[in-house]
Motif scaffolding. Structure first.
Motif, PDB file in Angstrom:
ATOM      1  N   PHE A 398       0.835  -1.272   0.085  1.00  0.00           N
ATOM      2  CA  PHE A 398       0.036  -0.077  -0.050  1.00  0.00           C
ATOM      3  C   PHE A 398       0.857   1.312   0.135  1.00  0.00           C
ATOM      4  CE2 PHE A 398      -3.229  -2.881   0.737  1.00  0.00           C
ATOM      5  CZ  PHE A 398      -4.495  -2.381   0.281  1.00  0.00           C
ATOM      6  N   ILE A 399       2.003   1.207   0.725  1.00  0.00           N
ATOM      7  CA  ILE A 399       2.888   2.531   0.384  1.00  0.00           C
ATOM      8  C   ILE A 399       3.422   2.389  -1.125  1.00  0.00           C
ATOM      9  CG2 ILE A 399       5.276   3.152   0.759  1.00  0.00           C
ATOM     10  CD1 ILE A 399       5.011   2.203   3.748  1.00  0.00           C
ATOM     11  N   ALA A 405       0.585   6.732  -6.684  1.00  0.00           N
ATOM     12  CA  ALA A 405      -0.727   7.528  -7.049  1.00  0.00           C
ATOM     13  C   ALA A 405      -0.327   9.072  -6.868  1.00  0.00           C
ATOM     14  CB  ALA A 405      -1.719   7.158  -5.975  1.00  0.00           C
ATOM     15  N   TYR A 406       0.600   9.498  -6.158  1.00  0.00           N
ATOM     16  CA  TYR A 406       1.079  10.420  -5.760  1.00  0.00           C
ATOM     17  C   TYR A 406       1.863  11.107  -7.134  1.00  0.00           C
ATOM     18  CZ  TYR A 406      -0.324  11.201  -1.063  1.00  0.00           C
ATOM     19  OH  TYR A 406      -1.157  11.094   0.126  1.00  0.00           O
ATOM     20  N   ARG A 407       2.570  10.187  -7.691  1.00  0.00           N
ATOM     21  CA  ARG A 407       3.638  10.382  -8.731  1.00  0.00           C
ATOM     22  C   ARG A 407       3.051  10.596  -9.908  1.00  0.00           C
ATOM     23  NH1 ARG A 407       7.222  11.879 -10.231  1.00  0.00           N
ATOM     24  NH2 ARG A 407       8.709  10.373 -11.046  1.00  0.00           N
ATOM     25  N   MET A 410       2.548  14.706  -9.281  1.00  0.00           N
ATOM     26  CA  MET A 410       3.788  15.386  -8.548  1.00  0.00           C
ATOM     27  C   MET A 410       5.005  14.930  -8.895  1.00  0.00           C
ATOM     28  SD  MET A 410       2.103  15.149  -4.632  1.00  0.00           S
ATOM     29  CE  MET A 410       0.421  15.315  -4.349  1.00  0.00           C
ATOM     30  N   SER A 411       6.015  15.662  -8.493  1.00  0.00           N
ATOM     31  CA  SER A 411       7.373  15.269  -8.603  1.00  0.00           C
ATOM     32  C   SER A 411       7.778  14.276  -7.642  1.00  0.00           C
ATOM     33  CB  SER A 411       8.178  16.542  -8.603  1.00  0.00           C
ATOM     34  OG  SER A 411       8.194  17.001  -7.323  1.00  0.00           O
ATOM     35  N   GLN A 412       8.916  13.673  -7.565  1.00  0.00           N
ATOM     36  CA  GLN A 412       9.408  12.679  -6.845  1.00  0.00           C
ATOM     37  C   GLN A 412       9.365  13.231  -5.400  1.00  0.00           C
ATOM     38  OE1 GLN A 412      13.256  10.602  -7.384  1.00  0.00           O
ATOM     39  NE2 GLN A 412      12.317   9.861  -9.465  1.00  0.00           N
ATOM     40  N   TYR A 413       9.844  14.433  -5.294  1.00  0.00           N
ATOM     41  CA  TYR A 413      10.233  15.135  -3.829  1.00  0.00           C
ATOM     42  C   TYR A 413       8.723  15.540  -3.442  1.00  0.00           C
ATOM     43  CZ  TYR A 413      11.465  18.373  -0.015  1.00  0.00           C
ATOM     44  OH  TYR A 413      11.538  18.804   1.146  1.00  0.00           O
ATOM     45  N   GLU A 414       7.788  16.034  -4.240  1.00  0.00           N
ATOM     46  CA  GLU A 414       6.653  16.411  -3.611  1.00  0.00           C
ATOM     47  C   GLU A 414       5.847  14.946  -3.236  1.00  0.00           C
ATOM     48  OE1 GLU A 414       5.072  20.398  -6.145  1.00  0.00           O
ATOM     49  OE2 GLU A 414       5.124  18.066  -7.105  1.00  0.00           O
ATOM     50  N   ALA A 415       5.886  14.031  -4.134  1.00  0.00           N
ATOM     51  CA  ALA A 415       5.292  12.821  -3.753  1.00  0.00           C
ATOM     52  C   ALA A 415       5.934  12.247  -2.381  1.00  0.00           C
ATOM     53  CB  ALA A 415       5.427  11.776  -4.827  1.00  0.00           C
ATOM     54  N   LYS A 416       7.228  12.210  -2.175  1.00  0.00           N
ATOM     55  CA  LYS A 416       7.707  11.716  -0.840  1.00  0.00           C
ATOM     56  C   LYS A 416       7.294  12.578   0.236  1.00  0.00           C
ATOM     57  CE  LYS A 416      11.602   9.906  -3.336  1.00  0.00           C
ATOM     58  NZ  LYS A 416      13.152  10.057  -3.836  1.00  0.00           N
ATOM     59  N   SER A 417       7.423  13.849   0.132  1.00  0.00           N
ATOM     60  CA  SER A 417       6.862  14.663   1.309  1.00  0.00           C
ATOM     61  C   SER A 417       5.358  14.302   1.594  1.00  0.00           C
ATOM     62  CB  SER A 417       6.929  16.501   0.513  1.00  0.00           C
ATOM     63  OG  SER A 417       8.273  16.650   0.379  1.00  0.00           O
ATOM     64  N   LYS A 418       4.629  14.117   0.582  1.00  0.00           N
ATOM     65  CA  LYS A 418       3.180  13.906   0.817  1.00  0.00           C
ATOM     66  C   LYS A 418       3.296  12.395   1.772  1.00  0.00           C
ATOM     67  CE  LYS A 418       0.187  16.530  -0.836  1.00  0.00           C
ATOM     68  NZ  LYS A 418      -1.053  17.185   0.010  1.00  0.00           N
ATOM     69  N   ILE A 438      11.973  -1.415  -1.554  1.00  0.00           N
ATOM     70  CA  ILE A 438      10.656  -2.025  -1.772  1.00  0.00           C
ATOM     71  C   ILE A 438      10.554  -1.941  -3.345  1.00  0.00           C
ATOM     72  CG2 ILE A 438       9.714  -1.850   0.384  1.00  0.00           C
ATOM     73  CD1 ILE A 438       7.743   0.313  -0.760  1.00  0.00           C
ATOM     74  N   ASP A 439      11.357  -1.431  -4.188  1.00  0.00           N
ATOM     75  CA  ASP A 439      11.262  -0.938  -5.474  1.00  0.00           C
ATOM     76  C   ASP A 439       9.958  -0.152  -5.744  1.00  0.00           C
ATOM     77  OD1 ASP A 439      13.688  -2.342  -6.125  1.00  0.00           O
ATOM     78  OD2 ASP A 439      12.872  -4.281  -5.851  1.00  0.00           O
ATOM     79  N   ALA A 440       9.449   0.851  -4.955  1.00  0.00           N
ATOM     80  CA  ALA A 440       8.488   1.482  -5.223  1.00  0.00           C
ATOM     81  C   ALA A 440       8.311   2.181  -6.538  1.00  0.00           C
ATOM     82  CB  ALA A 440       8.167   2.501  -4.165  1.00  0.00           C
ATOM     83  N   GLU A 441       9.265   2.590  -6.885  1.00  0.00           N
ATOM     84  CA  GLU A 441       9.340   3.340  -8.299  1.00  0.00           C
ATOM     85  C   GLU A 441      10.281   2.769  -9.255  1.00  0.00           C
ATOM     86  OE1 GLU A 441       9.215   7.717 -10.303  1.00  0.00           O
ATOM     87  OE2 GLU A 441      10.331   7.652  -8.227  1.00  0.00           O
ATOM     88  N   LEU A 442       9.524   2.311 -10.356  1.00  0.00           N
ATOM     89  CA  LEU A 442      10.325   1.500 -11.477  1.00  0.00           C
ATOM     90  C   LEU A 442      10.377   2.493 -12.502  1.00  0.00           C
ATOM     91  CD1 LEU A 442       8.668  -1.975 -11.033  1.00  0.00           C
ATOM     92  CD2 LEU A 442      10.978  -1.200 -10.511  1.00  0.00           C
TER      93      LEU A 442
END
Length: 456
Positions: A398-399, A405-407, A410-418, A438-442
């Motif tokens: 779920f993370i 979903a955020y990406r 949003m940019s990587q930084y914005e998504a991580k901040s959320k 966890i290989d969240a971003e491929l």
């Protein structure tokens, strides 16, 4: 008048003392936990760490009540204001020699030493320009902590470890202490098998501990070896802090590189099938897993939750987390919809009882977590899932979903901040490492580039 003559004047008074055991130990200098004779060979970091600690002169004197040597208050006399090894050691060396002369002359921290002080001051004994500090040891003795020991001033292995366990039991949470105690007991068992256990604590050397850790590595894994090293190092640090050993050498034993085992994330199909199956097979376990999935909690954190920790009105959870005493998390609406009515439940009861919500369950947290893990093992077996899948996999799943979903917008930084306040990580760096693990971003499909390269 020379000191030697003053000492000769006291021969008649002290001749009987010299025929027996000395009432004091020879003063020594603590130099920040390093061997001062090896100073030139030490790294800059080790030297800096040594100088960051307090250096002092220490000694023991025979307690008139017990007849045993007892550690006395340390003598620093401002030595730690000196910033270099040469200045500090030279100063303490003078203090050490002066104290030894005083002890030979009859200084006794349990008696009034005013006559002795007057005698030395009148004769301008230059080496003892800090005599006032030494003579005040008697008055400060009962105000400072002292360490009582046997006549050799060193605890045996059993007593040293038992003291560490007693202290640690009040310093660690219950689950961590159980694991810590287990590893220390295993080390004690190994020492017994090697016929080392009957010795004093200073018998244990760096080589002995390395041999033990190698044995743990051969029998188990690098991770378990590292955990054993951490707990033994923690024990020896406690012994150093309590001045039962001079130096915690275990902390210098390197940590082995390990490849952490990680639970896989579930595919959308796997997730859907497990949820549908749990609706009829084990609804209680399904709600437990929803707390992992939607509130991004660890299983053991869920086991700690009580009814009073769930604020339905303000949609908040008060969680006893791993990295802080209490962590406040929101309850998303999707989770609220799955919760039953809690208004008639005892606030002190656990949110997740063994089989129902809001019941008392007399078991340790780790045993509760293991109970839910065993029940999920039945589900895993039904779907033929391997050991790299578990309840923790829902957190990863779920993370990853939230991040993707955020990406989309949003940019990587914005998504991580959320994501940071949702995931529970304390720093952006920790979250970034977790997402990589966890290989969240491929990456996007790069076939087009490969085709162009192939053409070229």
């Amino acid at each position: 008048m020379p000191l030697s003559f003053l000492l000769l004047r006291t021969v008649n008074a002290t001749v009987n003392v010299f025929s027996m055991k000395l009432n004091y130990s020879e003063p020594k200098i603590y130099t920040g936990g390093v061997d001062i004779s090896q100073w030139a060979k030490l790294s800059s970091l080790t030297k800096k760490e040594a100088l960051s600690k307090d250096w002092f002169v220490y000694y023991s004197y025979r307690d008139p009540k017990t007849g045993k040597l007892k550690r006395q208050s340390h003598i620093k006399a401002g030595a730690n204001k000196l910033k270099t090894k040469k200045e500090r050691y030279s100063f303490l060396k003078t203090m050490q020699q002066a104290l030894l002369e005083l002890l030979k002359y009859g200084f006794n921290p349990y008696e009034d030493n005013s006559n002795l002080e007057k005698s030395f001051l009148n004769k301008s004994y230059s080496k003892v320009n800090n005599l006032d500090k030494l003579s005040k040891v008697d008055s400060k003795y009962h105000e400072n902590k002292t360490l009582e020991s046997n006549s050799e001033e060193i605890l045996n292995i059993y007593d040293a470890f038992q003291m560490a366990l007693d202290l640690k039991s009040n310093m660690m949470n219950r689950n961590s202490f159980v694991q810590y105690k287990s590893r220390i007991r295993l080390f004690e068992k190994w020492l017994k098998e090697k016929n080392y256990y009957q010795n004093k604590i200073n018998f244990i050397t760096k080589k002995i501990i390395i041999n033990y850790l190698n044995d743990v590595l051969k029998r188990t894994s690098a991770r378990n070896r590292n955990n054993s090293r951490t707990d033994i190092a923690s024990t020896f640090q406690l012994l150093e802090d309590n001045e039962l050993i001079q130096y915690n050498f275990v902390s210098k034993i390197p940590v082995l590189k390990t490849t952490p085992k990680r639970n896989k994330t579930y595919t959308p199909i796997q997730e859907k099938e497990i949820y549908e199956y749990l609706k009829t097979k084990d609804p209680h376990l399904l709600l437990f897993i929803k707390f992992i999935s939607y509130s991004i909690l660890r299983p053991i954190e869920i086991c700690r939750l009580k009814i009073e920790d769930v604020d339905i009105k303000d949609k908040k959870l008060y969680v006893k987390a791993k990295n802080k005493p209490v962590q406040i998390k929101i309850i998303p609406d999707i989770l609220l919809e799955s919760l039953p009515d809690l208004s008639n439940k005892n606030p002190k009861s656990y949110l997740f009882g063994r089989y129902e919500i809001g019941s008392f369950w007399d078991a340790q947290e780790v045993n509760k977590r293991n109970e839910f893990s065993k029940r999920f093992k039945i589900i895993k077996d039904h779907f033929n899932l391997g050991s790299d899948y578990g309840m923790y996999s829902f957190k990863h799943t779920f993370i990853t979903k939230l991040y993707k979903a955020y990406r989309k917008e949003m940019s990587q930084y914005e998504a991580k901040s959320k994501l940071l306040p949702i995931s529970g990580h304390t720093t952006m760096k920790a979250l970034e490492k977790y997402l990589r693990d966890i290989d969240a971003e491929l990456p996007e499909d790069y076939s087009k580039l490969l085709r162009e390269i192939k053409k070229g």
